[in-house]
Design a protein around this motif. Structure first.
Motif, mmCIF file in Angstrom:
data_model
loop_
_atom_site.group_PDB
_atom_site.id
_atom_site.type_symbol
_atom_site.label_atom_id
_atom_site.label_comp_id
_atom_site.label_asym_id
_atom_site.label_seq_id
_atom_site.Cartn_x
_atom_site.Cartn_y
_atom_site.Cartn_z
ATOM 1 N N LYS A 281 0.815 -1.218 0.000
ATOM 2 C CA LYS A 281 0.000 0.000 0.000
ATOM 3 C C LYS A 281 0.846 1.265 0.000
ATOM 4 O O LYS A 281 0.330 2.356 0.211
ATOM 5 N N ALA A 282 2.154 1.116 -0.184
ATOM 6 C CA ALA A 282 3.036 2.276 -0.098
ATOM 7 C C ALA A 282 3.254 2.898 -1.469
ATOM 8 O O ALA A 282 3.081 2.241 -2.485
ATOM 9 N N VAL A 283 3.610 4.175 -1.487
ATOM 10 C CA VAL A 283 3.949 4.844 -2.749
ATOM 11 C C VAL A 283 5.449 5.171 -2.732
ATOM 12 O O VAL A 283 5.951 5.769 -1.781
ATOM 13 N N MET A 284 6.123 4.754 -3.822
ATOM 14 C CA MET A 284 7.575 4.970 -3.905
ATOM 15 C C MET A 284 7.902 6.458 -4.084
ATOM 16 O O MET A 284 7.228 7.144 -4.852
ATOM 17 N N MET A 285 8.924 6.924 -3.381
ATOM 18 C CA MET A 285 9.394 8.310 -3.593
ATOM 19 C C MET A 285 10.876 8.243 -3.970
ATOM 20 O O MET A 285 11.709 7.817 -3.173
ATOM 21 N N ARG A 286 11.169 8.645 -5.217
ATOM 22 C CA ARG A 286 12.545 8.513 -5.735
ATOM 23 C C ARG A 286 13.451 9.653 -5.287
ATOM 24 O O ARG A 286 14.657 9.537 -5.312
ATOM 25 N N GLY A 287 12.858 10.793 -4.961
ATOM 26 C CA GLY A 287 13.693 11.939 -4.602
ATOM 27 C C GLY A 287 12.827 13.111 -4.187
ATOM 28 O O GLY A 287 11.607 12.975 -4.022
ATOM 29 N N ARG A 288 13.525 14.232 -4.009
ATOM 30 C CA ARG A 288 12.813 15.477 -3.681
ATOM 31 C C ARG A 288 12.462 16.188 -4.962
ATOM 32 O O ARG A 288 13.354 16.417 -5.785
ATOM 33 N N MET A 289 11.212 16.569 -5.105
ATOM 34 C CA MET A 289 10.838 17.451 -6.216
ATOM 35 C C MET A 289 10.812 18.856 -5.615
ATOM 36 O O MET A 289 9.930 19.186 -4.812
ATOM 37 N N VAL A 290 11.818 19.652 -5.986
ATOM 38 C CA VAL A 290 11.913 20.998 -5.414
ATOM 39 C C VAL A 290 11.106 21.957 -6.277
ATOM 40 O O VAL A 290 11.271 21.997 -7.498
ATOM 41 N N HIS A 291 10.198 22.689 -5.642
ATOM 42 C CA HIS A 291 9.384 23.699 -6.341
ATOM 43 C C HIS A 291 9.984 25.074 -6.006
ATOM 44 O O HIS A 291 9.877 25.538 -4.869
ATOM 45 N N PHE A 292 10.630 25.677 -6.983
ATOM 46 C CA PHE A 292 11.272 26.982 -6.762
ATOM 47 C C PHE A 292 10.217 28.088 -6.767
ATOM 48 O O PHE A 292 9.094 27.892 -7.273
ATOM 49 N N SER A 293 10.618 29.261 -6.246
ATOM 50 C CA SER A 293 9.665 30.380 -6.153
ATOM 51 C C SER A 293 9.142 30.815 -7.515
ATOM 52 O O SER A 293 8.009 31.288 -7.630
ATOM 53 N N ASP A 294 9.966 30.641 -8.574
ATOM 54 C CA ASP A 294 9.520 31.087 -9.908
ATOM 55 C C ASP A 294 8.656 30.041 -10.616
ATOM 56 O O ASP A 294 8.334 30.199 -11.786
ATOM 57 N N GLY A 295 8.320 28.959 -9.923
ATOM 58 C CA GLY A 295 7.440 27.949 -10.504
ATOM 59 C C GLY A 295 8.200 26.791 -11.135
ATOM 60 O O GLY A 295 7.608 25.766 -11.474
#
Ligand SMILES: Cc1cc2nc3c(=O)[nH]c(=O)nc-3n(C[C@H](O)[C@H](O)[C@H](O)COP(=O)(O)OP(=O)(O)OC[C@H]3O[C@@H](n4cnc5c(N)ncnc54)[C@H](O)[C@@H]3O)c2cc1C
Length: 455
Positions: free
Chosen positions: A76-90
């Motif tokens: 039931k888990a969801v894999m997370m491969r890394g950080r998706m960084v959302h910068f201030s400019d989108g």
């Protein structure tokens, strides 16, 4: 030789650590009673109260494997491969956690995980008692008193030893502290959190990349989002308690909307119930618990958050609590008596808990203020190259904590050496073009001994 070892133990708390410890001990033949303040979540739904989903990493997974529960959880888990960084400019950037899909973390639902573990504990033979809140303990006569909060009734239970998995606000810890100075110190972070939700799209899909832990770093504050298997995301907004913006200034739903419109503009349209949830969901506080003593001779011992609550920024509180369970079960099997087993457990785990507590605090600064810095990104890029050149010696600290099971204290010490090397090698540089590799390779070999293989 095993002497003076009873076969009956009482666990306080059937949360994450309590349920896993009950499984491990019952599978080894101990008679286990578990007392839990809340009702049975399998009957009345998970009452939750704290973070809805959690990142599960190798340490926690290893412990679940030893309880035979890993497959049911990963299902039931969801894999997370890394950080998706959302910068201030989108703009967005995926920063991978590991080398490939063998080095990932998993988003799991706290409620589902708890239910899998309660089933496992019961199947292993543990006796679970719900709606039993530990109220007070008479350590001289070895009687614990429990209250059923539905009707206020009280019951006594004779015990041999109490194992405290009753979380950061541990009632058992409070009772132990009346008998001995535990050297307790709570250090508030000065920041708190609020949970919000991103629902699925109208077609029932995830609205943003599902296989990532999303971060919106904004200096002194941030948002993160973890995926859930029903295609929602749980968003956590971390803000200081004072200053601007803070929980003191962002008070109403309209304030929250204005903050998101300014600082988390790409997230705002994804959170339709923002105003409602901001006002109605509780604000969670964050603190580190330092304790000099975790046990009271042969009568009681603390583990998990009850012994070492930490801030959540390394995603390791539960993972560390699960490692505690494996360690305690091992010491109980090997120890000549309970006092010795509890002392050996504390001696092994306390320095490691302190190390991950320190790393979790450091990681807050890294997540909210560093992941979008140029010098940070240069150091990460050098780190990746060094990890490829010296795979047995230079393992990024995040990987040592998250994908390996070496003691946290070792990861902390080696991480400090590695950081010094990265800072020295990149000082004053904008690229890795003119790195002095001969010097750096020699330094790595001199300062970082080869790591043993993990089995
Ligand atoms: C916002 C947030 C995000 C987090 N994210 C992560 C993450 O991504 N990864 C990670 O590894 N960790 C994470 N953590 C940490 C993790 O939640 C804890 O470390 C973990 O829950 C500790 O487990 P525990 O069993 O020790 O305590 P708990 O999970 O708190 O369980 C304690 C249990 O004891 C029961 N209880 C309490 N008092 C009594 C009493 N008097 N009598 C009987 N029963 C009692 C409670 O009802 C509960 O069931 C996060 C924490 C927070 C706050």
């Amino acid at each position: 030789m095993i002497i003076d070892k009873p076969d009956k133990l009482t666990i306080i708390g059937a949360g994450l650590a309590g349920a896993l410890l009950a499984t491990l001990l019952a599978r080894r033949g101990w008679q286990i009673d578990v007392y839990e303040r809340r009702g049975d979540p399998r009957v009345q739904g998970y009452a939750g109260g704290r973070s809805i989903n959690l990142a599960l990493a190798e340490r926690g997974l290893h412990a679940l494997r030893s309880a035979g529960a890993a497959d049911a959880v990963l299902d039931k888990a969801v894999m997370m491969r890394g950080r998706m960084v959302h910068f201030s400019d989108g703009a967005q950037q995926l920063q991978r956690y590991g080398r490939d899909d063998s080095e990932v973390i998993w988003s799991v639902s706290r409620g589902e995980l708890n239910i899998v573990l309660l089933d496992a504990a019961e199947a292993a033979g543990a006796q679970l008692h719900f709606d039993r809140r530990l109220d007070d303990v008479d350590f001289d006569t070895r009687k614990a008193h429990f209250v059923d909060d539905r009707d206020g009734s009280r019951r006594a239970h004779a015990f041999t030893a109490l194992l405290g998995a009753d979380g950061a606000g541990s009632a058992l810890r409070g009772q132990m502290a009346e008998h001995a100075d535990l050297g307790e110190r709570f250090e508030s972070l000065g920041h708190s959190y609020k949970e919000l939700e991103i629902p699925p799209t109208v077609d029932g899909d995830f609205s943003i990349e599902p296989n990532a832990l999303h971060i919106w770093p904004r200096g002194s504050y941030m948002c993160i989002a973890l995926p859930n298997d029903e295609r929602t995301f749980t968003v956590t907004l971390f803000l200081p308690n004072e200053g601007d913006p803070s929980f003191a200034t962002i008070r109403s739903g309209a304030d929250a909307r204005a903050l998101f419109a300014r600082d988390f503009a790409d997230a705002l349209p994804l959170i339709p119930a923002l105003e409602h949830d901001y006002v109605h969901n509780p604000t969670g506080t964050l603190a580190t618990l330092y304790l000099e003593r975790w046990h009271l001779d042969a009568r009681a011992v603390l583990l998990g958050d009850a012994a070492h609550a930490m801030v959540p920024f390394h995603g390791q509180g539960m993972n560390c609590a699960f490692e505690d369970c494996v360690a305690l079960a091992g010491h109980l099997e090997a120890g000549a008596d309970l006092a010795q087993a509890f002392a050996a457990f504390e001696a092994e785990r306390r320095p490691n808990a302190q190390a991950i507590q320190a790393m979790a605090l450091e990681n807050y600064l890294e997540m909210r203020a560093r992941v979008d810095d140029a010098d940070y990104l240069l150091q990460r890029s050098l780190e990746r190259q060094l990890a490829e050149r010296h795979p047995q010696r230079f393992v990024p600290r995040y990987a040592m904590v998250t994908f390996r099971r070496m003691p946290y204290a070792t990861a902390f010490e080696r991480g400090n050496v590695q950081r010094e090397l990265l800072v020295d090698a990149t000082r004053g540089r904008e690229s890795l073009d003119d790195i002095d590799w001969a010097w750096l390779d020699a330094e790595v070999e001199r300062r970082l001994p080869t790591l043993p293989e993990e089995t």
